[in-house]
Scaffold this active site. Sequence first.
Site, PDB file in Angstrom:
ATOM      1  CG  ASN A  42       3.922   1.712  -5.566  1.00  0.00           C
ATOM      2  OD1 ASN A  42       2.713   1.799  -5.748  1.00  0.00           O
ATOM      3  ND2 ASN A  42       4.422   0.551  -5.422  1.00  0.00           N
ATOM      4  CG  HIS A  45      -0.731   3.151  -1.712  1.00  0.00           C
ATOM      5  ND1 HIS A  45      -1.205   2.135  -1.120  1.00  0.00           N
ATOM      6  CD2 HIS A  45       0.566   3.525  -1.956  1.00  0.00           C
ATOM      7  CE1 HIS A  45       0.215   1.440  -0.714  1.00  0.00           C
ATOM      8  NE2 HIS A  45       1.072   2.307  -1.133  1.00  0.00           N
ATOM      9  CG  HIS A  78       2.656  -5.332  -7.149  1.00  0.00           C
ATOM     10  ND1 HIS A  78       3.030  -5.526  -6.237  1.00  0.00           N
ATOM     11  CD2 HIS A  78       2.493  -6.343  -7.936  1.00  0.00           C
ATOM     12  CE1 HIS A  78       2.903  -6.868  -5.738  1.00  0.00           C
ATOM     13  NE2 HIS A  78       2.768  -7.441  -7.102  1.00  0.00           N
ATOM     14  NE  ARG A  80      -1.268  -8.057  -4.155  1.00  0.00           N
ATOM     15  CZ  ARG A  80      -0.269  -8.190  -3.227  1.00  0.00           C
ATOM     16  NH1 ARG A  80       0.548  -7.108  -3.099  1.00  0.00           N
ATOM     17  NH2 ARG A  80      -0.407  -9.324  -2.610  1.00  0.00           N
ATOM     18  NE  ARG A  84      -4.558  -7.105  -2.540  1.00  0.00           N
ATOM     19  CZ  ARG A  84      -3.644  -7.562  -1.581  1.00  0.00           C
ATOM     20  NH1 ARG A  84      -2.962  -6.722  -0.942  1.00  0.00           N
ATOM     21  NH2 ARG A  84      -3.472  -8.612  -1.331  1.00  0.00           N
ATOM     22  CD  GLU A 105       6.757  -3.079  -6.740  1.00  0.00           C
ATOM     23  OE1 GLU A 105       5.670  -3.674  -6.299  1.00  0.00           O
ATOM     24  OE2 GLU A 105       7.092  -1.909  -6.283  1.00  0.00           O
ATOM     25  CB  THR A 136       5.498  -6.472  -1.103  1.00  0.00           C
ATOM     26  OG1 THR A 136       4.908  -6.052  -1.960  1.00  0.00           O
ATOM     27  CG2 THR A 136       6.387  -7.599  -1.401  1.00  0.00           C
ATOM     28  CD  GLU A 187      12.176  -2.050  -4.642  1.00  0.00           C
ATOM     29  OE1 GLU A 187      11.943  -2.119  -5.997  1.00  0.00           O
ATOM     30  OE2 GLU A 187      11.586  -1.500  -3.949  1.00  0.00           O
ATOM     31  CG  HIS A 227       8.011  -2.359   1.772  1.00  0.00           C
ATOM     32  ND1 HIS A 227       7.117  -2.117   3.137  1.00  0.00           N
ATOM     33  CD2 HIS A 227       7.183  -2.686   0.803  1.00  0.00           C
ATOM     34  CE1 HIS A 227       6.100  -2.539   2.682  1.00  0.00           C
ATOM     35  NE2 HIS A 227       5.923  -3.209   1.575  1.00  0.00           N
TER      36      HIS A 227
HETATM   37  N1  PXP Z   1       8.999  -1.798  -3.466  1.00  0.00           N
HETATM   38  C1  PXP Z   1       8.206  -2.579  -3.232  1.00  0.00           C
HETATM   39  C2  PXP Z   1       8.862  -3.658  -3.959  1.00  0.00           C
HETATM   40  C3  PXP Z   1       6.894  -2.595  -2.871  1.00  0.00           C
HETATM   41  O1  PXP Z   1       6.124  -3.682  -2.931  1.00  0.00           O
HETATM   42  C4  PXP Z   1       6.386  -1.233  -2.400  1.00  0.00           C
HETATM   43  C5  PXP Z   1       4.983  -1.361  -1.778  1.00  0.00           C
HETATM   44  O2  PXP Z   1       3.830  -1.313  -2.805  1.00  0.00           O
HETATM   45  C6  PXP Z   1       7.182  -0.479  -2.420  1.00  0.00           C
HETATM   46  C7  PXP Z   1       8.527  -0.304  -2.895  1.00  0.00           C
HETATM   47  C8  PXP Z   1       6.652   0.907  -1.792  1.00  0.00           C
HETATM   48  O3  PXP Z   1       6.579   0.641  -0.297  1.00  0.00           O
HETATM   49  P1  PXP Z   1       5.904   1.995   0.017  1.00  0.00           P
HETATM   50  O4  PXP Z   1       4.332   2.282  -0.459  1.00  0.00           O
HETATM   51  O5  PXP Z   1       5.719   1.775   1.586  1.00  0.00           O
HETATM   52  O6  PXP Z   1       6.393   3.290  -0.081  1.00  0.00           O
END
Ligand code: PXP
Length: 280
Positions: A42, A45, A78, A80, A84, A105, A136, A187, A227
């Site tokens: 992901n 960030h 994602h 949003r 953001r 996402e 999330t 998921e 997550h």
């Molecule tokens: N899966 C989903 C649905 C998420 O919303 C996130 C966070 O953006 C992640 C996975 C990845 O989580 P993390 O950034 O904590 O590894």
Amino acid sequence: MAAENTGRPRANATSRLLHNICGLLTFYPQLVSCLVTDLLINIDHVATLRNARLEAFPDPAAAAVLCEAAGADGIVFHLREDRRHIRDRDVARLKDLVQGKLDFELAVIPDVVDICCQTQPHLATLVPERREEVTTETGLDVIKHQAVLRDTVARLLDSGIDEVALFVDPKPEQIAATCETGANAIELHTGDFANARTAEAQDHEAHRLADAARSAANLGLTVHAGHGLDYRNYRNFAGIVPNVSEVSIGFAIVARAIFVGLYEAVREMARLVKGPYAPR
Ligand code: PXP
């Protein structure tokens, strides 16, 4: 009694063995892809950091290319409602540049669903979204929102997207309800596992995830998870939770990248997730 002479040379043990080995080698890639968990990264960030200074860098699409070069099987973002982190332009660039699996996402927000349908990622993952949250927080309440989720899943699949997942907590009733929406993947939310403060609590959460993964797989759903998975908790997760075909990991990798660089951070995670099948 003498063996019938068919005119064909009789296969001896060695040639049969060679034949079987060749057969196994032909199926080897499929076999490995069934047994090995894929690592999707992901990159939200990276966009968060860029937007914090209203800059054009670091570029999440460039980060995605580097993640793939380092061994990621795909990229997650994602989009949003408040934009953001990932912005519409990033979506188009990611679609152009990502070579592996692209996971979009999104929450059930009409204009974002439209963008997802136009983008045609390999996977669309529906998540809940609240403006005030930092990230999330929980899985979808699939029972409460069954009708709207069913419609949205149908829209995404009808647009031509092959795989649609719902992000849910590891609760039996939510898993059964996920199946009813027509989604073909799930998921599992690993947040409670990641936030567990003791080894016992973490094991307990891992076993809840394991039960959830088994029942989702029995219902025919492809199982993803994510997550809060990181370099410390992943081994315990993978040792207990079966049937997970891919994990989505973001924060831990981007945070580690500050110290070792993104390429090395991805390689370290790939070694954990893919073991001997990680790129060397
Ligand atoms: N899966 C989903 C649905 C998420 O919303 C996130 C966070 O953006 C992640 C996975 C990845 O989580 P993390 O950034 O904590 O590894």
